[in-house]
Design a protein around this motif. Structure first.
Motif, PDB file in Angstrom:
ATOM      1  N   ASN A 100      21.868   5.588  -1.086  1.00 51.55           N
ATOM      2  CA  ASN A 100      20.952   4.608  -1.744  1.00 51.55           C
ATOM      3  C   ASN A 100      19.635   5.508  -0.508  1.00 51.55           C
ATOM      4  OD1 ASN A 100      21.922   3.671  -4.588  1.00 51.55           O
ATOM      5  ND2 ASN A 100      22.741   2.262  -2.621  1.00 51.55           N
ATOM      6  N   PHE A 101      18.674   5.605  -1.106  1.00 54.40           N
ATOM      7  CA  PHE A 101      17.285   5.408  -0.409  1.00 54.40           C
ATOM      8  C   PHE A 101      16.493   4.312   0.460  1.00 54.40           C
ATOM      9  CE2 PHE A 101      17.093   9.086  -4.141  1.00 54.40           C
ATOM     10  CZ  PHE A 101      16.441  10.516  -2.685  1.00 54.40           C
ATOM     11  N   SER A 102      16.516   5.216   1.696  1.00 57.38           N
ATOM     12  CA  SER A 102      16.070   3.490   2.633  1.00 57.38           C
ATOM     13  C   SER A 102      14.690   3.551   2.021  1.00 57.38           C
ATOM     14  CB  SER A 102      16.105   4.254   4.052  1.00 57.38           C
ATOM     15  OG  SER A 102      15.426   4.817   4.427  1.00 57.38           O
ATOM     16  N   GLU A 103      13.890   2.197   2.541  1.00 53.97           N
ATOM     17  CA  GLU A 103      12.300   1.914   2.582  1.00 53.97           C
ATOM     18  C   GLU A 103      11.818   3.275   3.120  1.00 53.97           C
ATOM     19  OE1 GLU A 103      10.927   0.270  -0.307  1.00 53.97           O
ATOM     20  OE2 GLU A 103      13.129  -0.280  -0.166  1.00 53.97           O
ATOM     21  N   THR A 104      12.386   3.614   3.793  1.00 59.07           N
ATOM     22  CA  THR A 104      11.724   4.631   5.122  1.00 59.07           C
ATOM     23  C   THR A 104      11.464   6.296   4.034  1.00 59.07           C
ATOM     24  OG1 THR A 104      12.395   3.750   7.416  1.00 59.07           O
ATOM     25  CG2 THR A 104      11.796   5.956   7.261  1.00 59.07           C
ATOM     26  N   ASP A 105      13.046   7.064   3.803  1.00 58.80           N
ATOM     27  CA  ASP A 105      13.030   8.291   2.603  1.00 58.80           C
ATOM     28  C   ASP A 105      12.373   8.282   1.720  1.00 58.80           C
ATOM     29  OD1 ASP A 105      15.164   8.482   4.008  1.00 58.80           O
ATOM     30  OD2 ASP A 105      16.120   7.315   2.814  1.00 58.80           O
ATOM     31  N   LYS A 106      11.666   6.505   0.604  1.00 58.52           N
ATOM     32  CA  LYS A 106      10.976   6.433   0.044  1.00 58.52           C
ATOM     33  C   LYS A 106       8.913   6.931   0.253  1.00 58.52           C
ATOM     34  CE  LYS A 106      13.952   2.816  -3.003  1.00 58.52           C
ATOM     35  NZ  LYS A 106      14.184   2.167  -3.014  1.00 58.52           N
ATOM     36  N   SER A 107       9.267   6.124   0.759  1.00 55.96           N
ATOM     37  CA  SER A 107       7.216   5.908   2.160  1.00 55.96           C
ATOM     38  C   SER A 107       7.187   7.426   2.478  1.00 55.96           C
ATOM     39  CB  SER A 107       7.464   4.783   3.259  1.00 55.96           C
ATOM     40  OG  SER A 107       6.466   5.398   3.406  1.00 55.96           O
ATOM     41  N   ALA A 108       8.039   7.919   2.955  1.00 58.67           N
ATOM     42  CA  ALA A 108       7.999   9.607   3.688  1.00 58.67           C
ATOM     43  C   ALA A 108       7.640  10.179   2.035  1.00 58.67           C
ATOM     44  CB  ALA A 108       8.960  10.088   3.567  1.00 58.67           C
ATOM     45  N   ALA A 109       8.272  10.186   0.912  1.00 60.93           N
ATOM     46  CA  ALA A 109       8.072  11.072  -0.441  1.00 60.93           C
ATOM     47  C   ALA A 109       7.126  10.592  -0.670  1.00 60.93           C
ATOM     48  CB  ALA A 109       9.244  10.585  -1.422  1.00 60.93           C
ATOM     49  N   GLY A 123       3.753  12.679  -1.888  1.00 66.77           N
ATOM     50  CA  GLY A 123       3.366  12.383  -3.915  1.00 66.77           C
ATOM     51  C   GLY A 123       4.437  13.540  -3.406  1.00 66.77           C
ATOM     52  N   GLN A 124       5.310  14.269  -3.629  1.00 68.34           N
ATOM     53  CA  GLN A 124       6.471  14.965  -3.949  1.00 68.34           C
ATOM     54  C   GLN A 124       8.435  14.152  -4.035  1.00 68.34           C
ATOM     55  OE1 GLN A 124       6.731  17.976  -1.112  1.00 68.34           O
ATOM     56  NE2 GLN A 124       5.265  19.156  -2.279  1.00 68.34           N
ATOM     57  N   ASN A 125       8.672  14.096  -4.885  1.00 65.66           N
ATOM     58  CA  ASN A 125      10.068  13.536  -4.708  1.00 65.66           C
ATOM     59  C   ASN A 125      10.650  14.180  -3.521  1.00 65.66           C
ATOM     60  OD1 ASN A 125       9.256  12.836  -7.263  1.00 65.66           O
ATOM     61  ND2 ASN A 125      10.385  13.845  -8.787  1.00 65.66           N
ATOM     62  N   GLU A 126      11.609  13.700  -4.204  1.00 63.40           N
ATOM     63  CA  GLU A 126      13.147  13.838  -2.643  1.00 63.40           C
ATOM     64  C   GLU A 126      14.471  13.749  -2.913  1.00 63.40           C
ATOM     65  OE1 GLU A 126      13.021  12.113   2.686  1.00 63.40           O
ATOM     66  OE2 GLU A 126      11.379  12.102   1.441  1.00 63.40           O
ATOM     67  N   ALA A 179      11.464  17.657   0.603  1.00 61.93           N
ATOM     68  CA  ALA A 179      12.459  17.383   1.116  1.00 61.93           C
ATOM     69  C   ALA A 179      13.567  16.782   0.522  1.00 61.93           C
ATOM     70  CB  ALA A 179      11.534  16.374   2.513  1.00 61.93           C
ATOM     71  N   ILE A 180      14.231  17.051   2.063  1.00 55.19           N
ATOM     72  CA  ILE A 180      15.515  16.881   1.454  1.00 55.19           C
ATOM     73  C   ILE A 180      16.898  16.092   2.707  1.00 55.19           C
ATOM     74  CG2 ILE A 180      16.778  19.228   1.189  1.00 55.19           C
ATOM     75  CD1 ILE A 180      18.851  18.179  -0.543  1.00 55.19           C
ATOM     76  N   HIS A 181      17.845  15.067   2.807  1.00 53.89           N
ATOM     77  CA  HIS A 181      18.255  15.147   4.255  1.00 53.89           C
ATOM     78  C   HIS A 181      19.698  14.481   3.541  1.00 53.89           C
ATOM     79  CE1 HIS A 181      16.394  11.048   3.169  1.00 53.89           C
ATOM     80  NE2 HIS A 181      17.730  10.686   3.328  1.00 53.89           N
ATOM     81  N   THR A 182      20.862  14.771   4.821  1.00 53.86           N
ATOM     82  CA  THR A 182      21.621  13.710   4.624  1.00 53.86           C
ATOM     83  C   THR A 182      22.361  12.313   5.184  1.00 53.86           C
ATOM     84  OG1 THR A 182      23.041  14.467   6.211  1.00 53.86           O
ATOM     85  CG2 THR A 182      23.225  15.629   4.544  1.00 53.86           C
ATOM     86  N   HIS A 183      22.914  11.455   4.488  1.00 53.33           N
ATOM     87  CA  HIS A 183      22.936  10.357   4.898  1.00 53.33           C
ATOM     88  C   HIS A 183      24.108   9.511   6.165  1.00 53.33           C
ATOM     89  CE1 HIS A 183      19.655   7.365   2.503  1.00 53.33           C
ATOM     90  NE2 HIS A 183      19.116   7.959   2.917  1.00 53.33           N
ATOM     91  N   GLY A 184      25.078  11.077   6.120  1.00 50.32           N
ATOM     92  CA  GLY A 184      25.907  10.952   7.255  1.00 50.32           C
ATOM     93  C   GLY A 184      27.127  10.485   6.763  1.00 50.32           C
ATOM     94  N   LYS A 185      27.600   9.269   7.692  1.00 52.10           N
ATOM     95  CA  LYS A 185      29.184   8.687   6.815  1.00 52.10           C
ATOM     96  C   LYS A 185      28.935   7.209   6.960  1.00 52.10           C
ATOM     97  CE  LYS A 185      30.485   7.379  11.424  1.00 52.10           C
ATOM     98  NZ  LYS A 185      31.370   6.895  12.555  1.00 52.10           N
ATOM     99  N   GLU A 186      30.019   7.197   5.603  1.00 51.45           N
ATOM    100  CA  GLU A 186      30.303   5.927   4.944  1.00 51.45           C
ATOM    101  C   GLU A 186      29.625   4.944   7.009  1.00 51.45           C
ATOM    102  OE1 GLU A 186      29.043   2.940   2.355  1.00 51.45           O
ATOM    103  OE2 GLU A 186      29.964   5.328   1.718  1.00 51.45           O
ATOM    104  N   ASP A 187      28.517   3.990   6.663  1.00 49.14           N
ATOM    105  CA  ASP A 187      28.915   3.608   8.210  1.00 49.14           C
ATOM    106  C   ASP A 187      27.979   1.808   7.586  1.00 49.14           C
ATOM    107  OD1 ASP A 187      28.533   2.788  10.433  1.00 49.14           O
ATOM    108  OD2 ASP A 187      26.698   4.374  10.992  1.00 49.14           O
ATOM    109  N   LYS A 188      29.314   1.019   7.860  1.00 44.82           N
ATOM    110  CA  LYS A 188      29.003  -0.400   8.019  1.00 44.82           C
ATOM    111  C   LYS A 188      27.888  -0.517   8.441  1.00 44.82           C
ATOM    112  CE  LYS A 188      33.473  -2.180   7.356  1.00 44.82           C
ATOM    113  NZ  LYS A 188      34.458  -2.887   8.266  1.00 44.82           N
ATOM    114  N   GLY A 189      26.785  -1.800   7.476  1.00 44.13           N
ATOM    115  CA  GLY A 189      25.411  -2.111   7.651  1.00 44.13           C
ATOM    116  C   GLY A 189      23.789  -1.099   7.703  1.00 44.13           C
ATOM    117  N   TYR A 190      24.568   0.086   6.720  1.00 39.56           N
ATOM    118  CA  TYR A 190      23.416   0.520   6.028  1.00 39.56           C
ATOM    119  C   TYR A 190      24.265   0.731   4.753  1.00 39.56           C
ATOM    120  CZ  TYR A 190      22.511   2.006  11.144  1.00 39.56           C
ATOM    121  OH  TYR A 190      22.017   2.218  12.134  1.00 39.56           O
TER     122      TYR A 190
END
Length: 172
Positions: free
Chosen positions: A90-99, A103-106, A75-86
């Motif tokens: 880097n990968f979020s914990e949700t991103d890592k959990s989904a990968a 069982g596949q690199n993301e 899977a591949i996704h973008t993280h949008g614009k630079e946004d304070k509070g995010y």
């Protein structure tokens, strides 16, 4: 190398990921929304990616609608614009959990202009070998910004997963 379109064929998974990054990241930054696709392997051994789903500034679904006789590779996704509070670059914990659940690199494409890969075996992320250095980036990324490629809305084709409506502003 010119930017192709979703569904076009690439020799490697990284080439498909680089193309997704160049195709969607500028628009992701301008709109402040995430885009998500599946990368799949075609019957002939080439790689492609699906038309992206558009999400919010804090997440997106992955368009898993791959063609018959192909296999999901990532899977591949973008993280949008630079946004304070995010932690946009880097990968979020949700991103890592989904990968890990697949069982596949993301892959994630960051506002700083990087393509990063999360390795489900080592549970680490890094810039993969062959990652493009010319991915659009957000000038608000400051010192994290890896290039001067200006983010602009390229009017890519995408799907709103809530309505299943496809947007293709280039062909209007």
């Amino acid at each position: 190398m010119r930017v192709m379109d979703p569904g076009d064929k690439f020799k490697t998974k990284i080439e498909a990921a680089n193309d997704f990054a160049k195709y969607y990241n500028g628009t992701s930054i301008v709109k402040g929304k995430e885009f998500g696709s599946a990368i799949y392997k075609n019957e002939d051994g080439t790689y492609s990616y699906t038309i992206a789903y558009i999400g919010s500034k804090a997440g997106t679904e992955i368009n898993e609608n791959i063609p018959e006789k192909s296999s999901r590779e990532s899977a591949i996704h973008t993280h949008g614009k630079e946004d304070k509070g995010y932690d946009n670059n880097n990968f979020s914990e949700t991103d890592k959990s989904a990968a890990e659940s697949y069982g596949q690199n993301e892959y994630v494409v960051t506002p700083s202009g990087q393509l990063k890969e999360y390795d489900v075996t080592t549970k680490t992320s890094s810039e993969p070998t062959g990652a493009s250095k010319t991915i659009p980036s957000d000038k608000k990324s400051g010192e994290a910004r890896v290039n001067e490629v200006k983010a602009k809305d390229t009017k890519p084709i995408y799907i709103d997963p809530k309505t299943n409506e496809t947007y293709n502003e280039k062909k209007k």
